[in-house]
Write a protein that holds these residues in place. Structure first.
Motif, short mmCIF file in Angstrom:
data_model
loop_
_atom_site.label_atom_id
_atom_site.label_comp_id
_atom_site.label_asym_id
_atom_site.label_seq_id
_atom_site.Cartn_x
_atom_site.Cartn_y
_atom_site.Cartn_z
N ASP A 1 0.80 -1.32 0.00
CA ASP A 1 0.12 -0.03 0.19
C ASP A 1 0.70 1.31 0.12
N LEU A 2 1.85 1.28 0.77
CA LEU A 2 2.75 2.49 0.81
C LEU A 2 3.54 2.50 -0.67
N TYR A 3 4.06 1.52 -1.14
CA TYR A 3 4.81 1.49 -2.22
C TYR A 3 3.69 2.29 -3.55
N SER A 4 2.46 1.56 -3.36
CA SER A 4 1.59 2.19 -4.63
C SER A 4 1.39 3.41 -4.30
N THR A 5 1.24 3.96 -3.19
CA THR A 5 0.79 5.26 -2.96
C THR A 5 1.74 6.07 -3.42
N LEU A 6 3.02 5.72 -2.94
CA LEU A 6 4.49 6.52 -3.31
C LEU A 6 4.48 6.67 -4.85
N VAL A 7 4.50 5.54 -5.44
CA VAL A 7 4.65 5.56 -7.10
C VAL A 7 3.60 6.08 -7.62
N GLY A 8 2.48 6.03 -7.24
CA GLY A 8 1.20 6.53 -7.93
C GLY A 8 1.23 7.94 -7.92
N ASN A 9 1.79 8.72 -6.46
CA ASN A 9 1.81 10.01 -6.51
C ASN A 9 2.87 10.43 -7.17
N PHE A 10 3.90 9.85 -7.38
CA PHE A 10 5.03 10.23 -8.14
C PHE A 10 4.89 10.57 -9.54
N THR A 11 4.18 9.46 -10.11
CA THR A 11 3.77 9.46 -11.75
C THR A 11 2.73 10.19 -11.87
N SER A 12 1.77 10.58 -10.81
CA SER A 12 0.31 11.58 -11.52
C SER A 12 0.88 12.85 -10.87
N ARG A 13 1.49 13.25 -9.89
CA ARG A 13 1.45 14.48 -9.35
C ARG A 13 2.79 15.26 -9.67
N ILE A 14 3.71 14.63 -9.60
CA ILE A 14 5.18 15.17 -9.77
C ILE A 14 5.72 14.88 -11.10
N MET A 15 5.69 13.68 -11.90
CA MET A 15 6.21 13.51 -13.16
C MET A 15 4.78 13.24 -13.85
N PRO A 16 4.87 13.79 -15.25
CA PRO A 16 3.87 13.45 -16.21
C PRO A 16 3.96 12.38 -16.96
N ILE A 17 3.95 11.39 -16.23
CA ILE A 17 4.15 9.95 -16.95
C ILE A 17 2.73 9.01 -16.77
N GLY A 18 2.00 9.41 -15.76
CA GLY A 18 0.81 8.36 -15.49
C GLY A 18 -0.31 8.99 -15.04
N PRO A 19 -0.92 9.80 -15.72
CA PRO A 19 -2.31 10.26 -15.38
C PRO A 19 -3.37 9.43 -15.73
N ALA B 1 4.70 21.42 -12.59
CA ALA B 1 3.67 22.23 -13.36
C ALA B 1 3.62 21.69 -14.72
N MET B 2 4.34 20.91 -15.34
CA MET B 2 4.27 20.32 -16.63
C MET B 2 3.12 19.11 -16.38
N THR B 3 2.91 18.75 -15.29
CA THR B 3 2.21 17.45 -14.94
C THR B 3 0.61 17.95 -14.81
#
Length: 957
Positions: A358-376, A442-444
Motif C-alpha cells: 500500500d505504501l509503495y503504490s501510494t508513493l509511486v502513484g503520486n510520483f507518476t501522477s503528481r510529480i512526473m507527467p507519466i501516469g495520469p 507544473a508540466m504534469t
C-alpha cells in the motif's frame, strides 16, 4: 551658496543615501506588498450579497466555508468526520478543517472580539487568502537574497515577479477564493526558508557525530534549534495540506543528492545529515499526534503516510552519514558512493513493494501522477485543474513574462557556480532540486502553477542579481557615478522585468485579473435549486416522517467510524447528482450529496446517470443501499445483479441535474464506468440552412437520449414510473451541438441567463430547428431549451388499474396523460403507456400526484410542479378511443397505491385534438408531441462539449 549651507545640503543628501542604503529595499518590498493586497481586494464587494450572505469563487471554497462555519460553532475543534456528504457512508475530509481553516476562524474571533457574528466570519473568509498571499513575499525575498549571496536586488526582483504575475497564484488568491492553495504556497516557502537557514547554521557550526557521542551539547544547541524550527515549519505545511508529504519526499531527494556532493568533495556530510534527521523527526512525531486514519493509501488524510515518509527521510540521512564513515574507513573510492546510494534506494523500493504494498503504490502513484507527467489516469484527467497545460512555454510567457527564460538561465548559473569559481552551498543544491521538481509538477498538472511561481520568482531574482553584480551598480550609487553602458544595462533589465506585465502590452495583467475576480457561475446557478431543497424537502433523518432529524444536527461533532462508514439513522437520505456539485448541496441546501468534489462515489454516480433505462438506474440505487459500488459494463448493463428487494433502497429520493451534466460534463461522467464515451454520439447529416445544403456533424444519438440523465432532464421523466419533476429554476439554458471544422461537438450547453417568460419566446424557434437544421446562422444544431437546474424525486408510483371488456386486446393500448405546470410557468405533459392484458385488464404506474397535501414537516416533498387537472386515461381500440379521468392523491405515489379507473366514454379522435390531447397520443398510438427522427420526445434537452469537471477547485479551480 555659503560653505555651511553647501555642507548641510551635502549632509542631507548623504542622509538620504544612507536611508536608501539601509531601508530602501524594505520600502520597495512594502510597496509591492501593498500593491499585491490592493489587486486582490479590488472586487471584494461583489462577494458580499445584498441579503447579508457571502459567495465564493470555485466549488472547493464552499467546503472550506462548511469547515469554517462548523469550527466557529465548535471552536477550537475541527470536524473529525463529515456526515453531510458522501451518503450513505459519510466521509473523512482530511485536508479541510486544517490549519488554514483555523487561521480563518481565529481571524474571525479577533474581528468579533471572541464572539464573531456571521458577518465577521464572512469578512475573515474573504480577506485571509489575500493577506496570506501578500505574506508570501517575505520568505520569497529572503530566500532569493540568501541564494544570491545577500543580494537585495535578487530579493526585490523575486518579489516583483510575485507581485506582477497574473497567473494561477494571483487567480487563486483574490477575495472570494476561499481555498487552502495560497496557504500551501506560504508554508512551503516558509519551510524552504527554514531549511536553508538550518543548513547555513549547520554549515557554520559543523555538528558531527563525535559531539553527540561525547554529549557536548553546547556546540549542537544552535544547529539543533534551527533544525527543529525547520521541522516545525514542515509541520505547519503538512497541517495545512496533508499531500505536502510530496515536499518531504523532495527534501529527501535533496538530502540524498547533497550528502553525495559533500562526500565527493571530501567533506564530512554529518552536518547536512544532522539537519535532515532533526528536521524530519519533528514532523514524524507531530503527524503521529495528528493521526486520524491508519492507512497508507490516502495522501489527503492525516494517516500513516506522512509520518512514515518523514521517518524514512530521517533514517535515510542517518544511514548515508554512517555509510560515508564506513566508506572512508574501508578506503573505498568515493566516486562509487552515489551509485551505491542509488542501488540501495532501489532495493528499498523493492522491499516496500513486497512488505508494504500500500505504501509503495501510494508513493509511486503520486510520483507518476503528481510529480512526473507519466501516469495520469483517465478519470483524473476529467478534472480541469489536474490536466497538463496545453502549451507550456506559451502559458509560462503569459504568466511570468521573461520569467521562464530567466529561471532556466538561473538554474544553469547555479549548477555552474563551481565552474565559475564560486562557492556551491547547500541552499543552491536545495533550490535546484526543488525547482526541477516544481517544474515537472507544473508540466504534469495545471493546478501546480500556483506553486511554480515560487521557483520562477526566486531563481529569476537570482539571475537578475548576478546580472546587476556584473553591471556593478547599486541603488545608492550617485547618478554622476553611473556610466553609459550601465545605464543601458539597467534599462534592459527594467524592460525585461516590467514590460511583459504592463497593461498596455498585455491584456492579461495583475490589475485585469483582480478586476475580473467574481463568484463561481455554478454557485449562483444552483442557489435557487438548493434553496428549494432546504425549504421544501424533509430534514435529514425525517424522510417519510421517521422523526430522527435531531440525530443529524448540521453542527454536531461525529467521531470517525471504525470501518469508515457512518451508520445513518432511519429517515436519513442522500441526493444523487454529479460530484462537482456535492459541496454546494452540502452548504447551500444542507442536504447530503452522494458524491462530492473529493470524487467520493463518483463511479456509482456515473453508473446511475449513464444507466440506459429506469430499471437499471433503480438497480444502481439499490446496490448503493447494500454498500456496493455499482458499475456498468460496456453495453450499459450492471456488472452485478441488484437485489430483488433491499431495505433502504428508497433512501436516495432526489436527483439534481443541471444543463452541464447533459452538456459539457457528460464526457467526464461517461469516463468513470460503462460504455466508451464515443458510444453516445454518431455522425449525422445536418441541414446548414444554405440552399438546403447538408454537412455531417457528430451528434448525440439514441444511446445518449436513453441515459437516465438525458431522460430525466430532457424529457421531464416522461414515460417513467418512479420519477417526477418537483422543481426547476427560473433560469433557462440551451444545449446543442456546436459546429466545428472537425465535425462538431455534440455535447455542449450555455446558460442563457433568462427566465421562462423570455425563454418561451425562443422555444418555437428552437423547436423548429431541432429537426430542421442549424440554429442562429449555422453555429448550433439539435438545440434544446430547458431550465438550468432541475430537481427530481424518486417515488413508488401510483398504479392506475382498469378493466376494459369487448375490445381487440392484441391491438389495443392504454395511455395516461397529465398536464403539469412548473413554478416559472412552463407547462408540459407527462404520458405513460401500457398494453392491455388478454382479459382486458390494464395497469399504468404514474409518479405525479394531481393534488399536493404533504409537506417537509410530514417527511415528504412540497413540489413546485403542480397538475393542471386530472389524469386523462385513453384506451385506443383501432380507430376508436375511450376516455376517463382520474385523480391521484399525493400519498398514493409514495405508498404505491392502486387506483381504479372506470367510467370510460367513447370519444372522437377530433375531440382529442380539440381538447389538447394530441400531446398524449397520435393517430398511430405513439407518444404525442413533435418527436424527432430518432423517436425522442422533444420536451427538453441539451448537449455539451467535452469534459469540463472543476474541482477542485477543482477547485478548484
Amino acid at each position: 551658496m555659503s560653505g555651511e549651507t553647501a555642507e548641510a545640503t551635502a549632509l542631507q543628501v548623504d542622509d538620504v543615501y544612507a536611508f536608501v542604503e539601509r531601508y530602501g529595499h524594505l520600502v520597495l518590498v512594502g510597496l509591492l506588498m501593498v500593491f499585491m493586497l490592493w489587486v486582490r481586494l479590488l472586487n471584494y464587494g461583489v462577494f458580499r450579497r445584498d441579503d447579508g450572505s457571502v459567495t465564493f469563487t470555485a466549488i472547493d471554497s464552499w467546503y472550506h466555508w462548511r469547515a469554517t462555519d462548523w469550527m466557529v460553532e465548535n471552536y477550537p475543534r475541527s470536524m473529525p468526520f463529515e456526515v453531510y456528504t458522501g451518503f450513505p457512508t459519510g466521509n473523512y475530509v482530511g485536508q479541510f478543517g486544517t490549519l488554514f481553516d483555523h487561521i480563518v476562524v481565529t481571524v474571525a474571533m479577533v474581528i468579533g472580539l471572541g464572539d464573531p457574528s456571521q458577518s465577521d466570519v464572512q469578512m475573515a473568509a474573504l480577506i485571509v487568502v489575500p493577506i496570506l498571499a501578500v505574506l508570501v513575499a517575505i520568505p520569497v525575498y529572503l530566500i532569493a537574497k540568501k541564494v544570491a549571496g545577500g543580494s537585495r536586488v535578487a530579493g526585490l526582483v523575486a518579489v516583483i515577479f510575485l507581485a506582477l504575475s497574473p497567473g494561477e497564484f494571483l487567480r487563486r488568491s483574490t477575495a472570494g477564493q476561499f481555498q487552502h492553495h495560497v496557504a500551501e504556497v506560504l508554508f512551503m516557502a516558509v519551510a524552504l526558508l527554514a531549511i536553508i537557514v538550518a543548513l547555513r547554521v549547520a554549515e557554520r557550526e559543523k555538528p558531527i557525530w563525535e559531539l553527540v557521542e561525547a554529549r557536548e551539547w553546547e556546540p549542537l544547541k544552535e544547529p539543533a534549534t534551527y533544525s527543529a524550527l525547520a521541522g516545525v515549519a514542515l509541520c505547519l505545511y503538512l497541517w495545512t495540506w496533508p499531500p505536502a508529504v510530496m515536499f518531504v519526499a523532495i527534501l529527501g531527494v535533496f538530502f540524498a543528492v547533497h550528502l553525495c556532493i559533500e562526500f565527493l568533495r571530501g567533506v564530512s556530510p554529518d552536518h547536512v545529515a544532522f539537519v535532515g534527521v532533526i528536521s524530519m523527526v519533528v514532523p514524524t512525531l507531530f503527524m503521529l499526534v495528528m493521526l486520524d486514519v491508519f492507512t497508507f493509501t490516502s495522501e489527503t488524510s492525516f494517516g500513516l503516510l506522512q509520518p512514515t515518509v518523514s521517518a524514512l527521510v530521517a533514517i535515510g540521512c542517518l544511514f548515508m552519514a554512517w555509510l560515508a564513515r564506513e566508506w572512508d574507513a574501508r578506503d573505498i573510492e568515493r566516486t562509487y558512493y552515489p551509485g551505491a546510494i542509488v542501488g540501495i534506494a532501489l532495493g528499498g523500493l523493492l522491499v516496500l513493494w513486497v512488505a508494504v504494498p500500500d505504501l509503495y503504490s501510494t508513493l509511486v502513484g503520486n510520483f507518476t501522477s503528481r510529480i512526473m507527467p507519466i501516469g495520469p489516469s483517465e478519470t483524473g484527467l476529467t478534472v480541469q485543474e489536474v490536466q497538463p497545460p496545453d502549451e507550456f512555454v506559451a502559458r509560462a510567457t503569459r504568466e511570468f513574462g521573461m520569467g521562464l527564460y530567466l529561471f532556466i538561465i538561473g538554474l544553469v548559473l547555479l549548477v555552474a557556480r563551481p565552474v565559475m569559481g564560486e562557492r556551491f552551498r547547500a541552499e543552491h543544491t536545495l533550490v535546484v532540486v526543488w525547482s526541477l521538481f516544481l517544474l515537472s509538477m507544473a508540466m504534469t498538472q495545471v493546478r501546480f502553477w500556483y506553486y511554480f511561481v515560487l521557483p520562477i520568482a526566486i531563481v529569476s531574482g537570482y539571475t537578475i542579481g548576478v546580472a546587476v553584480d556584473l553591471i556593478d551598480v547599486r541603488l545608492t550609487d550617485r547618478v554622476s557615478d553611473v556610466g553609459a553602458y550601465q545605464v543601458l544595462a539597467i534599462v534592459l533589465v527594467l524592460t525585461v522585468l516590467f514590460v511583459p506585465f504592463a497593461p498596455m502590452v498585455n491584456d492579461v495583467n495583475a490589475i485585469n485579473v483582480g478586476e475580473q475576480a467574481g463568484p463561481s457561475h455554478d454557485s449562483i446557478l444552483w442557489e435557487d435549486a438548493n434553496e428549494f431543497m432546504a425549504e421544501n424537502t424533509p430534514e435529514p433523518g425525517n424522510l417519510y416522517g421517521a422523526g430522527h432529524d435531531d440525530e443529524l444536527d448540521y453542527y454536531e461533532r461525529y467521531s470517525y467510524p471504525d470501518d469508515g462508514n457512518f451508520e445513518y439513522p432511519e429517515g436519513a437520505y442522500g441526493v444523487m447528482s454529479w460530484w462537482d456539485y456535492g459541496h454546494l448541496i452540502t452548504t447551500q441546501a444542507e442536504r447530503i450529496p452522494h458524491s462530492n468534489p473529493f470524487q467520493q462515489h463518483a463511479r456509482s454516480s456515473s453508473a446511475y446517470l449513464q444507466a440506459p433505462d429506469e430499471a437499471t438506474a433503480n438497480g444502481v440505487l439499490d446496490l448503493i443501499a447494500t454498500g456496493e459500488d455499482p458499475r456498468l459494463d460496456d453495453t450499459g448493463g450492471l456488472t452485478q445483479e441488484p437485489p430483488e428487494s433491499v431495505e433502504g433502497g428508497d433512501q436516495m429520493p432526489y436527483v439534481m441535474i443541471d444543463y452541464k451534466m447533459v452538456g459539457s460534463k457528460f464526457g467526464a461522467i461517461s469516463q468513470w464506468t460503462g460504455p466508451d464515451p464515443e458510444v453516445y454520439s454518431s455522425p449525422k447529416p445536418i441541414d446548414i440552412g444554405i440552399e438546403d445544403q447538408e454537412e455531417t456533424f457528430v451528434a448525440a444519438n439514441d444511446e445518449f437520449y436513453d441515459t437516465q440523465v438525458a431522460s430525466l432532464y430532457l424529457e421531464d421523466a416522461d414515460g417513467m414510473e418512479n420519477y417526477r419533476l418537483v422543481h426547476e429554476t427560473d433560469r433557462f439554458a440551451m444545449v446543442a451541438g456546436v459546429a466545428t471544422q472537425q465535425g462538431g461537438v455534440p455535447f455542449w450547453g450555455t446558460d442563457l441567463g433568462i427566465g421562462w417568460d423570455e425563454a418561451a419566446q425562443h422555444e418555437p424557434v428552437i423547436d423548429q430547428h431541432r429537426d430542421e437544421g442549424m440554429l442562429y446562422g449555422g453555429e448550433y444544431y439539435e438545440p434544446h431549451l430547458a431550465s438550468a437546474v432541475k430537481t427530481f424525486e424518486r417515488v413508488e408510483g401510483a398504479t392506475l388499474d382498469g378493466q376494459f371488456d369487448g375490445i381487440d386486446v392484441e391491438n389495443a393500448t392504454v395511455e395516461a396523460s397529465l398536464e403539469l405546470e412548473t413554478e416559472p410557468g412552463r407547462t408540459f405533459v407527462y404520458t405513460q403507456q401500457a398494453e392491455i392484458a388478454d382479459d382486458g385488464g390494464f395497469s399504468v404506474t404514474v409518479p405525479y400526484a394531481t393534488e399536493e397535501t404533504l409537506g417537509p414537516e410530514d417527511g415528504f416533498t412540497e413540489s413546485t410542479v403542480t397538475a393542471n387537472g386530472s389524469y386523462q386515461v385513453i384506451v385506443q381500440d383501432g380507430e376508436t378511443f375511450y376516455s376517463s379521468e382520474v385523480d391521484v392523491p399525493e400519498p398514493a405515489i409514495y405508498d404505491g397505491d392502486e387506483i381504479t379507473v372506470s367510467d370510460f366514454e367513447e370519444i372522437d379522435f377530433d375531440d382529442l385534438i380539440d381538447d389538447g390531447a394530441d400531446n398524449a397520443t397520435d393517430e398511430n398510438g405513439d407518444a404525442g408531441g413533435d418527436d424527432d427522427e430518432n423517436g425522442d420526445a422533444d420536451n427538453g434537452g441539451e448537449n455539451g462539449d467535452g469534459n469540463d469537471a472543476d474541482g477542485a477547485d477543482t477547485n478548484d479551480e
